[in-house]
Write a protein that holds these residues in place. Structure first.
Motif, PDB file in Angstrom:
ATOM      1  N   GLY A 279      12.059  -2.781   7.108  1.00  0.00           N
ATOM      2  CA  GLY A 279      13.089  -3.228   8.053  1.00  0.00           C
ATOM      3  C   GLY A 279      12.511  -4.162   9.100  1.00  0.00           C
ATOM      4  O   GLY A 279      13.113  -5.189   9.437  1.00  0.00           O
ATOM      5  N   LEU A 280      11.341  -3.823   9.614  1.00  0.00           N
ATOM      6  CA  LEU A 280      10.654  -4.688  10.571  1.00  0.00           C
ATOM      7  C   LEU A 280      10.291  -6.015   9.928  1.00  0.00           C
ATOM      8  O   LEU A 280      10.509  -7.087  10.507  1.00  0.00           O
ATOM      9  N   TYR A 281       9.747  -5.963   8.715  1.00  0.00           N
ATOM     10  CA  TYR A 281       9.366  -7.189   7.994  1.00  0.00           C
ATOM     11  C   TYR A 281      10.588  -8.086   7.785  1.00  0.00           C
ATOM     12  O   TYR A 281      10.516  -9.295   8.020  1.00  0.00           O
ATOM     13  N   ASP A 282      11.687  -7.509   7.329  1.00  0.00           N
ATOM     14  CA  ASP A 282      12.896  -8.296   7.083  1.00  0.00           C
ATOM     15  C   ASP A 282      13.397  -8.963   8.361  1.00  0.00           C
ATOM     16  O   ASP A 282      13.727 -10.150   8.364  1.00  0.00           O
ATOM     17  N   SER A 283      13.440  -8.209   9.435  1.00  0.00           N
ATOM     18  CA  SER A 283      13.911  -8.746  10.709  1.00  0.00           C
ATOM     19  C   SER A 283      13.012  -9.867  11.221  1.00  0.00           C
ATOM     20  O   SER A 283      13.490 -10.946  11.594  1.00  0.00           O
ATOM     21  N   LEU A 284      11.703  -9.619  11.219  1.00  0.00           N
ATOM     22  CA  LEU A 284      10.759 -10.616  11.709  1.00  0.00           C
ATOM     23  C   LEU A 284      10.724 -11.849  10.807  1.00  0.00           C
ATOM     24  O   LEU A 284      10.692 -12.976  11.297  1.00  0.00           O
ATOM     25  N   SER A 285      10.768 -11.643   9.500  1.00  0.00           N
ATOM     26  CA  SER A 285      10.706 -12.789   8.594  1.00  0.00           C
ATOM     27  C   SER A 285      11.946 -13.664   8.714  1.00  0.00           C
ATOM     28  O   SER A 285      11.842 -14.894   8.661  1.00  0.00           O
TER      29      SER A 285
ATOM     30  N   ARG B  41       0.834  -1.209   0.000  1.00  0.00           N
ATOM     31  CA  ARG B  41       0.000   0.000   0.000  1.00  0.00           C
ATOM     32  C   ARG B  41       0.866   1.256   0.000  1.00  0.00           C
ATOM     33  O   ARG B  41       0.644   2.192  -0.782  1.00  0.00           O
ATOM     34  N   LEU B  42       1.882   1.272   0.854  1.00  0.00           N
ATOM     35  CA  LEU B  42       2.767   2.429   0.941  1.00  0.00           C
ATOM     36  C   LEU B  42       3.576   2.620  -0.334  1.00  0.00           C
ATOM     37  O   LEU B  42       3.796   3.750  -0.788  1.00  0.00           O
ATOM     38  N   LYS B  43       4.006   1.510  -0.927  1.00  0.00           N
ATOM     39  CA  LYS B  43       4.766   1.578  -2.174  1.00  0.00           C
ATOM     40  C   LYS B  43       3.898   2.176  -3.289  1.00  0.00           C
ATOM     41  O   LYS B  43       4.371   2.980  -4.086  1.00  0.00           O
ATOM     42  N   ALA B  44       2.624   1.797  -3.328  1.00  0.00           N
ATOM     43  CA  ALA B  44       1.706   2.339  -4.331  1.00  0.00           C
ATOM     44  C   ALA B  44       1.485   3.836  -4.120  1.00  0.00           C
ATOM     45  O   ALA B  44       1.491   4.610  -5.091  1.00  0.00           O
ATOM     46  N   ILE B  45       1.308   4.250  -2.882  1.00  0.00           N
ATOM     47  CA  ILE B  45       1.141   5.685  -2.590  1.00  0.00           C
ATOM     48  C   ILE B  45       2.380   6.438  -3.037  1.00  0.00           C
ATOM     49  O   ILE B  45       2.298   7.487  -3.681  1.00  0.00           O
ATOM     50  N   ASN B  46       3.544   5.908  -2.698  1.00  0.00           N
ATOM     51  CA  ASN B  46       4.799   6.555  -3.055  1.00  0.00           C
ATOM     52  C   ASN B  46       4.946   6.695  -4.568  1.00  0.00           C
ATOM     53  O   ASN B  46       5.441   7.703  -5.059  1.00  0.00           O
TER      54      ASN B  46
ATOM     55  N   ILE C 142      10.191   2.279   4.282  1.00  0.00           N
ATOM     56  CA  ILE C 142      11.547   1.893   4.707  1.00  0.00           C
ATOM     57  C   ILE C 142      11.521   1.325   6.125  1.00  0.00           C
ATOM     58  O   ILE C 142      12.135   0.291   6.402  1.00  0.00           O
ATOM     59  N   GLU C 143      10.811   1.984   7.024  1.00  0.00           N
ATOM     60  CA  GLU C 143      10.738   1.511   8.415  1.00  0.00           C
ATOM     61  C   GLU C 143      10.036   0.153   8.506  1.00  0.00           C
ATOM     62  O   GLU C 143      10.507  -0.757   9.184  1.00  0.00           O
ATOM     63  N   ILE C 144       8.914   0.007   7.834  1.00  0.00           N
ATOM     64  CA  ILE C 144       8.153  -1.238   7.905  1.00  0.00           C
ATOM     65  C   ILE C 144       8.893  -2.376   7.216  1.00  0.00           C
ATOM     66  O   ILE C 144       8.869  -3.515   7.690  1.00  0.00           O
TER      67      ILE C 144
END
Length: 80
Positions: free
Chosen positions: A55-61, A29-34, A51-53
């Motif tokens: 980073g969270l996704y990468d870490s958690l995944s 969603r954020l990528k589409a808005i951007n 960018i912030e989310i």
């Protein structure tokens, strides 16, 4: 000086999958808005949030895959 706060939680596999899927959808969603917005502020905010989310996704995944395996990243609703 601002004190960083943390929360420690335990998640089972289905809880982790739902969080990862939600993060993935929010990133899209954020990528589409951007990419599509004509408002510079909105574009910048969406890009920064992405960018912030991500980073969270990468870490958690990474952590989730090491514990639950690659299938944790399969968000398909079809029967396997």
């Amino acid at each position: 000086m601002q004190v960083a706060r943390e929360i420690q939680i335990s998640l089972n596999d289905w809880e982790t999958r739902y969080i990862l899927e939600s993060l993935s959808k929010e990133m899209a969603r954020l990528k589409a808005i951007n990419a599509e917005s004509n408002d510079e502020d909105e574009t910048a905010d969406a890009g920064n949030d992405y960018i912030e989310i991500s980073g969270l996704y990468d870490s958690l995944s990474q952590k989730a895959v090491s514990i639950f395996g690659e299938q944790i990243l399969n968000f398909s609703k079809e029967y396997l």
